[in-house]
Scaffold this active site. Structure first.
Site, short mmCIF file in Angstrom:
data_model
loop_
_atom_site.label_atom_id
_atom_site.label_comp_id
_atom_site.label_asym_id
_atom_site.label_seq_id
_atom_site.Cartn_x
_atom_site.Cartn_y
_atom_site.Cartn_z
N GLU A 91 -8.11 15.09 7.79
CA GLU A 91 -8.73 16.41 7.37
C GLU A 91 -10.01 16.14 6.84
O GLU A 91 -10.42 15.06 6.44
CB GLU A 91 -7.82 17.07 6.01
CG GLU A 91 -6.59 17.57 6.37
CD GLU A 91 -5.88 17.92 5.00
OE1 GLU A 91 -6.63 18.26 4.19
OE2 GLU A 91 -4.79 17.83 5.47
N CYS A 104 -16.58 16.39 2.82
CA CYS A 104 -15.66 15.31 2.36
C CYS A 104 -14.87 14.76 3.33
O CYS A 104 -14.13 15.62 3.93
CB CYS A 104 -14.59 16.43 1.31
SG CYS A 104 -13.29 15.14 0.54
N CYS A 111 -1.91 7.58 3.22
CA CYS A 111 -2.36 6.64 2.13
C CYS A 111 -1.31 5.92 1.60
O CYS A 111 0.07 6.56 1.32
CB CYS A 111 -3.02 7.68 0.95
SG CYS A 111 -3.70 6.79 -0.46
N CYS A 115 -0.01 8.21 -5.23
CA CYS A 115 0.05 9.24 -6.60
C CYS A 115 0.72 10.20 -6.55
O CYS A 115 0.91 11.13 -5.49
CB CYS A 115 -1.44 9.62 -6.57
SG CYS A 115 -2.70 8.21 -6.72
N CYS A 118 -0.34 14.06 -5.32
CA CYS A 118 -1.01 13.86 -4.03
C CYS A 118 -0.37 14.07 -2.96
O CYS A 118 0.46 13.44 -2.71
CB CYS A 118 -1.93 12.61 -4.03
SG CYS A 118 -3.11 12.68 -2.58
N GLY A 168 -6.94 9.05 1.80
CA GLY A 168 -7.05 7.81 1.87
C GLY A 168 -7.66 6.93 0.57
O GLY A 168 -8.42 7.79 -0.06
N GLU A 169 -7.31 5.85 0.21
CA GLU A 169 -8.16 5.22 -0.50
C GLU A 169 -9.26 4.22 -0.10
O GLU A 169 -8.74 3.31 0.81
CB GLU A 169 -7.03 4.03 -1.20
CG GLU A 169 -7.73 3.10 -2.23
CD GLU A 169 -8.66 3.62 -3.04
OE1 GLU A 169 -8.28 4.86 -3.79
OE2 GLU A 169 -9.93 2.92 -3.28
N SER A 200 -14.82 7.90 -3.94
CA SER A 200 -14.11 8.19 -5.09
C SER A 200 -12.70 6.93 -4.81
O SER A 200 -12.18 6.79 -3.78
CB SER A 200 -13.38 9.37 -5.06
OG SER A 200 -12.41 9.55 -6.01
N SER A 223 -10.70 8.11 -10.01
CA SER A 223 -9.61 8.82 -10.53
C SER A 223 -8.87 8.33 -11.51
O SER A 223 -7.92 7.20 -11.49
CB SER A 223 -8.56 9.13 -9.13
OG SER A 223 -9.41 9.52 -8.24
N LEU A 224 -8.90 8.96 -12.73
CA LEU A 224 -8.20 8.23 -14.10
C LEU A 224 -6.96 9.29 -14.44
O LEU A 224 -5.99 8.69 -14.31
CB LEU A 224 -9.48 8.41 -15.21
CG LEU A 224 -8.94 7.92 -16.49
CD1 LEU A 224 -8.90 6.19 -16.23
CD2 LEU A 224 -10.01 7.89 -17.80
N HIS A 225 -7.18 10.34 -14.70
CA HIS A 225 -6.00 11.38 -14.61
C HIS A 225 -5.03 11.02 -15.64
O HIS A 225 -4.20 11.79 -16.30
CB HIS A 225 -4.95 11.25 -13.34
CG HIS A 225 -5.96 11.69 -12.17
ND1 HIS A 225 -6.87 12.60 -12.27
CD2 HIS A 225 -5.96 11.20 -10.81
CE1 HIS A 225 -7.24 13.00 -10.79
NE2 HIS A 225 -6.81 11.72 -10.21
N ASN A 299 -4.37 20.75 -8.11
CA ASN A 299 -3.63 21.81 -7.01
C ASN A 299 -2.15 21.45 -6.81
O ASN A 299 -1.95 20.30 -6.41
CB ASN A 299 -4.36 21.36 -5.87
CG ASN A 299 -5.52 22.24 -5.35
OD1 ASN A 299 -5.28 23.55 -5.24
ND2 ASN A 299 -6.75 21.66 -5.48
N CYS A 342 -6.30 17.59 -1.32
CA CYS A 342 -6.28 16.50 -0.34
C CYS A 342 -4.74 16.60 0.30
O CYS A 342 -3.87 16.80 -0.24
CB CYS A 342 -6.04 15.31 -1.15
SG CYS A 342 -7.41 14.76 -2.06
N1 SAH Z 1 -7.77 7.74 -2.77
C1 SAH Z 1 -9.09 8.00 -3.65
C2 SAH Z 1 -10.07 9.25 -3.06
C3 SAH Z 1 -9.14 10.41 -2.44
S1 SAH Z 1 -8.36 11.45 -3.44
C4 SAH Z 1 -8.94 8.34 -5.11
O1 SAH Z 1 -7.93 8.23 -5.70
O2 SAH Z 1 -9.91 8.71 -5.74
C5 SAH Z 1 -9.72 12.39 -4.17
C6 SAH Z 1 -9.43 13.14 -5.59
O3 SAH Z 1 -8.51 14.15 -5.68
C7 SAH Z 1 -8.77 12.03 -6.56
O4 SAH Z 1 -9.29 12.20 -7.74
C8 SAH Z 1 -7.27 12.55 -6.58
O5 SAH Z 1 -6.75 12.03 -7.51
C9 SAH Z 1 -7.62 14.02 -6.42
N2 SAH Z 1 -6.13 14.70 -6.11
C10 SAH Z 1 -5.32 14.36 -5.14
N3 SAH Z 1 -4.39 15.18 -5.03
C11 SAH Z 1 -4.62 16.35 -5.92
C12 SAH Z 1 -4.19 17.47 -6.42
N4 SAH Z 1 -3.03 18.07 -6.02
N5 SAH Z 1 -4.73 18.18 -7.19
C13 SAH Z 1 -6.04 18.09 -7.78
N6 SAH Z 1 -6.57 16.78 -7.32
C14 SAH Z 1 -5.77 16.00 -6.57
#
Ligand code: SAH
Length: 353
Positions: A91, A104, A111, A115, A118, A168-169, A200, A223-225, A299, A342
């Site tokens: 995508e 993007c 991946c 996470c 995701c 992807g990472e 990212s 991506s800290l979260h 999301n 994503c």
């Molecule tokens: N692997 C990389 C880049 C891809 S994800 C990373 O982890 O940063 C891009 C961003 O979208 C990351 O911050 C990821 O944590 C976030 N993301 C993934 N799924 C999501 C979701 N369902 N809602 C909000 N953000 C999401």
């Protein structure tokens, strides 16, 4: 074996042409066609017919097939599902900002980071993309924009910013990512400033260090979260290998090495990372650092059991972070009506692994 010449630098293409007994200057001509979105050698009109035929024998120019396109009725965000030559699909999202068009891109098909929130990781990793496959996402969309522009008789739009934040990472595919950045920023390539590219990562610490040494001008987002190991490990398995303290230290080193602020992404998830205690932990972690927090209302992805904390809570979080002296914004929810999070389109279409 076919060589995808979109993955090559101009020097490498010159070498390849020389090995075929052709003059090096042909590389520049081929580059001009490729970066305009021409993928069929037969259409490269200033090349002699014999060379076009010779190239077609063992070379290709990566040309993804457009499997689906969604356009947001709300904000014009567009999402593409691109089919790759081996049947995988990725995508790509195109967004319009005040400062221009931003794309993007995906760096892998699927991946393996796992996470919990995701969609991209649900079916695991199919494979990493080549540099040409990452680049082709940008070039194909530039070609579509150019075609629309000339149909409307106006100045054709062009992508000015790239974020590597799709499926992807990127640091799990470092060599191809690096090559992609080289090609995107080469003047005979896309010619973009490295400062207009953002990568990212989920926080692969040794790669953050390498990236800062090799690409100090490219923006880094992490991506800290969550701000504690317990909570972050529950959302992001990668945290068991690279815990919060190491990620933060790498981010601090990155900021001092490059003089550029690091962005932290933080998707607000009901009950998982959005309480007062979470805010306190986050504030303690980031205080005094050259950084910026990008708050994302989660999301929803079916089957994860995770819910968004909502926009209002995100705005409260932002205000409280700002009060503590930490710059924060709430990400605009572009394309919320078109599965723009994503991996959602890919998952829905059942493409990939
Ligand atoms: N692997 C990389 C880049 C891809 S994800 C990373 O982890 O940063 C891009 C961003 O979208 C990351 O911050 C990821 O944590 C976030 N993301 C993934 N799924 C999501 C979701 N369902 N809602 C909000 N953000 C999401």
């Amino acid at each position: 074996m076919m060589t995808d010449i979109l993955s090559l630098s101009i020097k490498e293409l010159e070498e390849l042409l020389k090995s075929k007994g052709e003059p090096a200057y042909r590389a520049r001509q081929i580059f001009q066609w490729m970066y305009r979105g021409v993928t069929d050698f037969a259409d490269m009109k200033n090349l002699p017919a014999a060379l076009r035929a010779k190239l077609a024998e063992d070379c290709v120019v990566c040309s993804p097939e457009i499997l689906a396109e969604q356009v947001s009725a709300k904000d014009g965000t567009r999402k593409y599902l691109f089919g790759l030559s081996d049947g995988n699909a990725v995508e790509t999202v195109l967004m319009r900002y005040r400062y221009g068009w931003s794309v993007c891109v995906s760096s892998q098909a699927g991946c393996r980071m796992g996470c919990r929130f995701c969609a991209s990781t649900v079916k695991g990793l199919a494979r990493s993309l080549t540099a040409g496959e990452i680049l082709a996402q940008v070039i194909t969309i530039n070609r579509l924009l150019a075609e629309e522009g000339s149909a409307e008789g106006g100045e054709p739009a062009r992508i000015s910013h790239i974020v590597v934040m799709g499926t992807g990472e990127p640091f799990d595919n470092y060599e191809n990512l690096a090559r992609f950045i080289e090609l995107a920023s080469a003047k005979e390539g896309l010619g973009l400033s490295r400062r207009s590219i953002t990568v990212s990562t989920c926080g692969i610490v040794p790669m953050i260090e390498r990236f800062g040494d090799e690409y100090p001008q490219v923006n880094l987002a992490i991506s800290l979260h969550a701000a504690t190991d317990e909570k972050r490990s529950a959302l992001m398995p990668v945290n068991r290998k690279y815990p919060v303290a190491e990620v933060i230290e790498a981010a601090k080193n990155h900021a001092s090495k490059t003089g550029r602020r690091v962005t932290f992404e933080y998707a607000l998830t009901a009950g998982k990372n959005d309480t007062e205690a979470d805010l306190k932990a986050l504030t303690g972690l980031l205080k005094g650092m050259l950084c910026h927090v990008n708050l994302i209302p989660l999301n929803k992805v079916d089957g994860t059991g995770l819910e968004t904390s909502g926009r209002k809570r995100a705005e409260e979080f932002r205000d409280l972070l700002e009060k503590a002296g930490i710059p924060a914004t709430v990400r605009r929810e572009l394309g919320s009506d078109i599965d723009a999070a994503c991996g959602q389109l890919r998952l829905r279409k059942g493409e990939g692994v």
